[in-house]
Each structure stands twice: as structure tokens, then as C-alpha cells.
Design an enzyme around this catalytic site. Structure first.
Site, PDB file in Angstrom:
ATOM      1  N   ASN A 230       4.085  -3.891  -5.142  1.00 11.95           N
ATOM      2  CA  ASN A 230       3.524  -5.066  -4.474  1.00 11.95           C
ATOM      3  C   ASN A 230       4.071  -6.324  -5.146  1.00 11.95           C
ATOM      4  O   ASN A 230       3.774  -6.578  -6.311  1.00 11.95           O
ATOM      5  CB  ASN A 230       1.996  -4.994  -4.588  1.00 11.95           C
ATOM      6  CG  ASN A 230       1.288  -6.136  -3.879  1.00 11.95           C
ATOM      7  OD1 ASN A 230       1.925  -7.103  -3.450  1.00 11.95           O
ATOM      8  ND2 ASN A 230      -0.025  -6.039  -3.762  1.00 11.95           N
TER       9      ASN A 230
ATOM     10  N   HIS B   3       2.119  -6.508   4.872  1.00 13.33           N
ATOM     11  CA  HIS B   3       2.162  -6.749   3.428  1.00 13.33           C
ATOM     12  C   HIS B   3       2.263  -5.406   2.718  1.00 13.33           C
ATOM     13  O   HIS B   3       1.670  -4.415   3.150  1.00 13.33           O
ATOM     14  CB  HIS B   3       0.901  -7.503   3.006  1.00 13.33           C
ATOM     15  CG  HIS B   3       0.727  -7.560   1.529  1.00 13.33           C
ATOM     16  ND1 HIS B   3       1.699  -8.050   0.696  1.00 13.33           N
ATOM     17  CD2 HIS B   3      -0.301  -7.160   0.725  1.00 13.33           C
ATOM     18  CE1 HIS B   3       1.290  -7.952  -0.556  1.00 13.33           C
ATOM     19  NE2 HIS B   3       0.077  -7.425  -0.566  1.00 13.33           N
TER      20      HIS B   3
ATOM     21  N   CYS C  48      -1.412 -12.641  -1.800  1.00 12.47           N
ATOM     22  CA  CYS C  48      -0.606 -11.757  -0.931  1.00 12.47           C
ATOM     23  C   CYS C  48      -0.480 -12.279   0.492  1.00 12.47           C
ATOM     24  O   CYS C  48       0.351 -11.793   1.262  1.00 12.47           O
ATOM     25  CB  CYS C  48      -1.214 -10.357  -0.909  1.00 12.47           C
ATOM     26  SG  CYS C  48      -1.202  -9.603  -2.547  1.00 12.47           S
TER      27      CYS C  48
HETATM   28  N1  COA Z   1      -3.416   6.437 -12.791  1.00  9.73           N
HETATM   29  C1  COA Z   1      -4.297   7.421 -12.968  1.00  9.73           C
HETATM   30  N2  COA Z   1      -5.596   7.278 -12.691  1.00  9.73           N
HETATM   31  C2  COA Z   1      -6.007   6.102 -12.204  1.00  9.73           C
HETATM   32  C3  COA Z   1      -5.120   5.022 -11.988  1.00  9.73           C
HETATM   33  C4  COA Z   1      -3.769   5.234 -12.306  1.00  9.73           C
HETATM   34  N3  COA Z   1      -2.832   4.266 -12.148  1.00  9.73           N
HETATM   35  N4  COA Z   1      -5.817   3.982 -11.481  1.00  9.73           N
HETATM   36  C5  COA Z   1      -7.095   4.369 -11.408  1.00  9.73           C
HETATM   37  N5  COA Z   1      -7.204   5.654 -11.844  1.00  9.73           N
HETATM   38  C6  COA Z   1      -8.411   6.465 -11.945  1.00  9.73           C
HETATM   39  C7  COA Z   1      -9.659   5.656 -12.014  1.00  9.73           C
HETATM   40  O1  COA Z   1      -9.882   5.179 -13.324  1.00  9.73           O
HETATM   41  C8  COA Z   1     -10.694   6.668 -11.594  1.00  9.73           C
HETATM   42  O2  COA Z   1     -10.980   7.452 -12.695  1.00  9.73           O
HETATM   43  P1  COA Z   1     -12.514   7.911 -12.987  1.00  9.73           P
HETATM   44  O3  COA Z   1     -12.916   8.688 -11.785  1.00  9.73           O
HETATM   45  O4  COA Z   1     -12.386   8.709 -14.236  1.00  9.73           O
HETATM   46  O5  COA Z   1     -13.272   6.635 -13.131  1.00  9.73           O
HETATM   47  C9  COA Z   1      -9.947   7.533 -10.585  1.00  9.73           C
HETATM   48  O6  COA Z   1      -8.559   7.281 -10.795  1.00  9.73           O
HETATM   49  C10 COA Z   1     -10.276   7.208  -9.174  1.00  9.73           C
HETATM   50  O7  COA Z   1     -10.215   5.827  -9.050  1.00  9.73           O
HETATM   51  P2  COA Z   1     -10.455   5.129  -7.679  1.00  9.73           P
HETATM   52  O8  COA Z   1     -10.499   3.646  -7.907  1.00  9.73           O
HETATM   53  O9  COA Z   1     -11.606   5.776  -6.998  1.00  9.73           O
HETATM   54  O10 COA Z   1      -9.118   5.536  -6.917  1.00  9.73           O
HETATM   55  P3  COA Z   1      -8.693   5.157  -5.484  1.00  9.73           P
HETATM   56  O11 COA Z   1      -8.449   6.402  -4.712  1.00  9.73           O
HETATM   57  O12 COA Z   1      -9.599   4.142  -4.876  1.00  9.73           O
HETATM   58  O13 COA Z   1      -7.277   4.474  -5.721  1.00  9.73           O
HETATM   59  C11 COA Z   1      -6.264   2.298  -5.800  1.00  9.73           C
HETATM   60  C12 COA Z   1      -7.188   3.299  -6.506  1.00  9.73           C
HETATM   61  C13 COA Z   1      -6.170   1.056  -6.664  1.00  9.73           C
HETATM   62  C14 COA Z   1      -4.896   2.937  -5.632  1.00  9.73           C
HETATM   63  C15 COA Z   1      -6.852   1.992  -4.402  1.00  9.73           C
HETATM   64  O14 COA Z   1      -8.226   1.702  -4.517  1.00  9.73           O
HETATM   65  C16 COA Z   1      -6.155   0.866  -3.734  1.00  9.73           C
HETATM   66  O15 COA Z   1      -4.951   0.913  -3.486  1.00  9.73           O
HETATM   67  N6  COA Z   1      -6.900  -0.209  -3.378  1.00  9.73           N
HETATM   68  C17 COA Z   1      -6.289  -1.381  -2.771  1.00  9.73           C
HETATM   69  C18 COA Z   1      -5.611  -2.174  -3.835  1.00  9.73           C
HETATM   70  C19 COA Z   1      -4.693  -3.225  -3.290  1.00  9.73           C
HETATM   71  O16 COA Z   1      -4.086  -3.012  -2.268  1.00  9.73           O
HETATM   72  N7  COA Z   1      -4.595  -4.343  -4.001  1.00  9.73           N
HETATM   73  C20 COA Z   1      -3.741  -5.407  -3.623  1.00  9.73           C
HETATM   74  C21 COA Z   1      -4.244  -6.065  -2.408  1.00  9.73           C
HETATM   75  S1  COA Z   1      -3.181  -7.331  -1.929  1.00  9.73           S
END
Ligand code: COA
Length: 362
Positions: free
Chosen positions: A319, A289, A139
Site C-alpha cells: 500500500n 486503492h 489513501c
Molecule cells: N503477521 C502475523 N500475524 C499477524 C500479523 C502479521 N503481519 N498482523 C496481525 N497478526 C495477528 C494478530 O496479532 C492476531 O493475532 P492474535 O489472534 O494472537 O491476537 C491475528 O493475526 C489475527 O489478527 P486479525 O487482526 O484478526 O487479522 P485479520 O484477518 O483481520 O487481518 C489485516 C489483519 C490488517 C490484514 C486486515 O484486518 C486488514 O487488511 N484490514 C484492512 C487494513 C487496511 O486496508 N488498511 C489500510 C486502509 S487504507
């Protein structure tokens, strides 16, 4: 006779300008709701394949939809579309390009890199023999590439650098609940710039500032393995067996990525302002980004960025990794918001970890 003193030659300072900009996204729109029903071939199934929903994705990421390529389209095909538009914008022929830099984490094949396929598809492979670099900063690749292009041009090495960020994510996502944290985030697209020596030596225009960083302790927080070259054979599983094929899909510690992205994008932004002496009055647009709308809103709050200066496209494209920065600028230029000569502060963060910031006029 007095001895001659040392002869000092001061080469005139070359500055880099962005001469052209272009982007491309495939036509197929995949909404959050449709994503729930897709299989590995992107065909809609009768029952959901992924346990997710539109409200969860929008609330956590801001993403409403993303674009997917049709079968048979490769990353270099997206790259050539964006590159052709950037060349037209710059008023350049493909044969004018004397260096190609492509940022991608989704090359057409493992090797050779996408750069040579792009060169061939531009029809210049046997005409210019220009060098082709592939860079692997995920990224952050576009700003890493911008710094490289700037250095090449300033040194007098090249006069027309084609810099492209292009990605096809849709073919490598895990269309099952196991992969929902990552699959919801990514889309396909490409963006490109043509860079060359600036017609003026105004230090407030062209590529003004670039700074990029890395911290390899985060390498396993966002990665795709596919193979392990330390092992023989280096692919040690049946890729068709969903129980054992986890390594062919991206793995992410979303929370750690999130926290670090907010921190580094904010610090990189503040450092860019401190080191150039610019304030938000001097910057027309903030182009972060596009990984997560909430990350960008937190960065904007921490760095006190006026809301009306923040440009986003994550809602429509998800993304697109190396493509997000040129794609976002070009999207808003086509919408009439971004104008020729506007000054942009961009910051990126991605797998590696890698990050950085740049200030330039478009
Ligand atoms: N739909 C529904 N539920 C989802 C899901 C989706 N697409 N993705 C994850 N979950 C679930 C998880 O499995 C978890 O379930 P559990 O509690 O039963 O285990 C729950 O949602 C919470 O997950 P969590 O990881 O705590 O959620 P979050 O609030 O951290 O959001 C992201 C997850 C991925 C959206 C967030 O962490 C994020 O955006 N991180 C940065 C990622 C990023 O920018 N990557 C690219 C960088 S260049």
C-alpha cells in the site's frame, strides 16, 4: 424604446483532460521473508525482529513484496521523479505548471508541506511562483486532488495542474511484533498526473466524474499521532524507548477499516455508474486503492466487476497510500495493458475515514 433584457454570458464549458501520467518506485525490493528480519534502519538482522511470515501476509493481504527507499531519500525526491515522468508524458516543461497539488501523509518535515520542496526540486521555484497545495486525505488523497484539479481547470483558474501522490512509509513503520499488522502492509512510491483543459468537449472523455466523502467518526481507527498539540510539551515521551513510543507509529483497527473499506468502495463504485449512466461495458479498467487484495476482490464481487477489468499492483508494491492509483495505472500502461484513451473507474478508501470514486480517461 424597449428595455434591454438581462445580458446573459455563457462561458464556454471547459473540460479537464489527463495530459500525462508517470510513476516511480525505489529499487530496493523487500520481500515478506526479508521484512521479518529488518530493524529500524532497514538492516537485516540474524534473528527475526517481527513475528510474521510470508504465508500469513499473502493469505490475508495478497502482498508479496514492497519497495523501500535508501537512507537520505525524502518524499519530495520520489515526487519529483514521478512528476518528471508525467511532465515528459504530457510533453510539458516544468515551467508550464501553474499549480501543484501533492497528496501525502509522509511529508519531508512537518511544515512546510511537500509541495514547495517539489516545486524547488523541479527547478521552478524562482521562475513561476506557482501555488503549491498539500492535501491530507491519506489513501483517498489522489481522488480528492483529482477533484480539486478538475475544479481549478474547469473554472479557468489554472491551465496545467501537476497532481502527485507520494509516500515514504518505510521510515515510520514499527519493526517489531507490536507493529506487524501495519508494517506488513505499506511500501514507498509515487505517482503523478498533469491535467489541463481538454481539446474536445466530449463528456465521455477526460475527467468525467469525481465524488469524495469523509466520516470523522473513524478518525481513530487508522491514525498516526506522533504529537498531541493540546499538550505542553507536545511530544511527551522518549521516542527511542520502545516501551513508551507507540505514538510515533501508525495504529489501526484492521477489522473495522476492512469492513468499512469494502462497504464504501462498493457503494462509491455503484454510485459512480448510476450517476454517469455507464455500465461495465463502457469502462476499460477498475483501479481500486491498493490496500488489500481481499478487500478489492470483495468489492469487485459486490459491484459485479468483470475480473479481467480489475488492475492490481499490491502484490509488488504494498500500500503506497496517495500513490496507489496513478502507480497502478502507470504500471499496467508500461506493461502494455492500459492504452491511451482507456476509461478508468477508480475508487479509494482510507484514514479519516475518507473515500470516493472517479471516472476518467487516461
Ligand atoms: N503477521 C502475523 N500475524 C499477524 C500479523 C502479521 N503481519 N498482523 C496481525 N497478526 C495477528 C494478530 O496479532 C492476531 O493475532 P492474535 O489472534 O494472537 O491476537 C491475528 O493475526 C489475527 O489478527 P486479525 O487482526 O484478526 O487479522 P485479520 O484477518 O483481520 O487481518 C489485516 C489483519 C490488517 C490484514 C486486515 O484486518 C486488514 O487488511 N484490514 C484492512 C487494513 C487496511 O486496508 N488498511 C489500510 C486502509 S487504507
Amino acid at each position: 424604446m424597449a428595455a434591454l433584457g438581462p445580458v446573459r454570458y455563457h462561458a464556454p464549458m471547459i473540460r479537464t483532460a489527463i495530459l500525462g501520467l508517470g510513476s516511480y518506485v525505489p529499487d530496493r525490493v523487500v520481500t515478506n521473508d526479508e521484512l521479518r528480519f529488518l530493524d529500524d534502519k532497514h538492516e537485516r538482522q540474524a534473528e527475526p525482529t517481527i513475528n510474521t511470515d510470508d504465508a500469513w501476509i499473502q493469505q490475508r493481504t495478497g502482498i508479496r513484496e514492497r519497495r523501500y527507499v535508501m537512507p537520505g531519500v525524502a518524499t519530495s525526491d520520489l515526487a519529483v521523479q514521478a512528476a518528471t515522468r508525467a511532465l515528459a508524458d504530457a510533453g510539458c516543461a516544468a515551467t508550464d505548471i501553474d499549480c501543484i497539488i501533492v497528496g501525502t501523509l509522509s511529508p519531508d518535515i512537518f511544515f512546510p508541506g511537500v509541495g514547495v520542496f517539489l516545486q524547488r526540486k523541479l527547478g521552478i521555484a524562482d521562475k513561476t511562483s506557482c501555488p503549491c497545495y498539500d492535501i491530507r486525505q491519506q489513501c483517498s488523497a489522489f481522488l480528492y486532488g483529482l477533484q480539486m484539479a478538475d475544479a481549478f481547470i474547469k473554472s479557468g483558474m489554472y491551465k496545467r495542474v501537476l497532481l502527485v501522490g507520494a509516500e515514504i512509509h518505510s521510515h515510520s513503520m514499527d519493526y517489531s511484533t507490536r507493529g506487524r499488522d501495519v508494517t506488513a502492509l505499506f511500501g514507498d512510491g509515487a505517482g503523478a498526473m498533469v491535467l489541463g483543459p481538454a481539446p474536445t468537449d466530449d463528456p465521455r472523455s477526460g475527467v468525467i466524474y469525481t465524488k469524495v466523502h469523509a466520516d470523522g467518526t473513524g478518525a481513530e481507527n487508522l491514525y498516526i499521532k506522533i504529537f498531541d498539540i493540546a499538550k505542553a510539551p507536545y511530544l511527551a515521551y522518549d521516542t527511542r524507548d520502545r516501551e513508551v513510543n507507540k505514538d510515533i507509529y501508525p495504529q489501526m483497527d484492521g477489522k473495522r477499516v476492512y469492513v468499512r473499506a469494502v462497504r464504501e468502495m462498493n457503494l462509491a463504485t455503484q454510485r459512480a455508474l448510476a450517476e454517469t449512466g455507464f455500465t461495465w461495458d463502457d469502462i476499460d479498467w477498475f483501479v481500486p486503492h491498493q490496500a488489500n487484495l481481499r478487500i478489492n476482490e470483495q468489492v469487485a464481487a459486490l459491484a459485479k466487476i468483470p475480473a479481467e477489468k480489475c488492475l492490481h499492483t499490491i502484490q509488488f508494491y504494498g500500500n503506497t497510500t496517495a500513490a496507489t492509483v496513478p502507480l497502478t495505472i502507470d504500471h499496467w500502461r508500461q506493461a502494455g495493458k492500459v492504452k491511451k484513451g482507456d476509461r478508468v473507474l477508480s475508487t479509494v478508501f482510507g484514514s479519516g475515514f475518507t473515500w470516493g470514486a472517479a471516472i476518467f480517461t487516461v
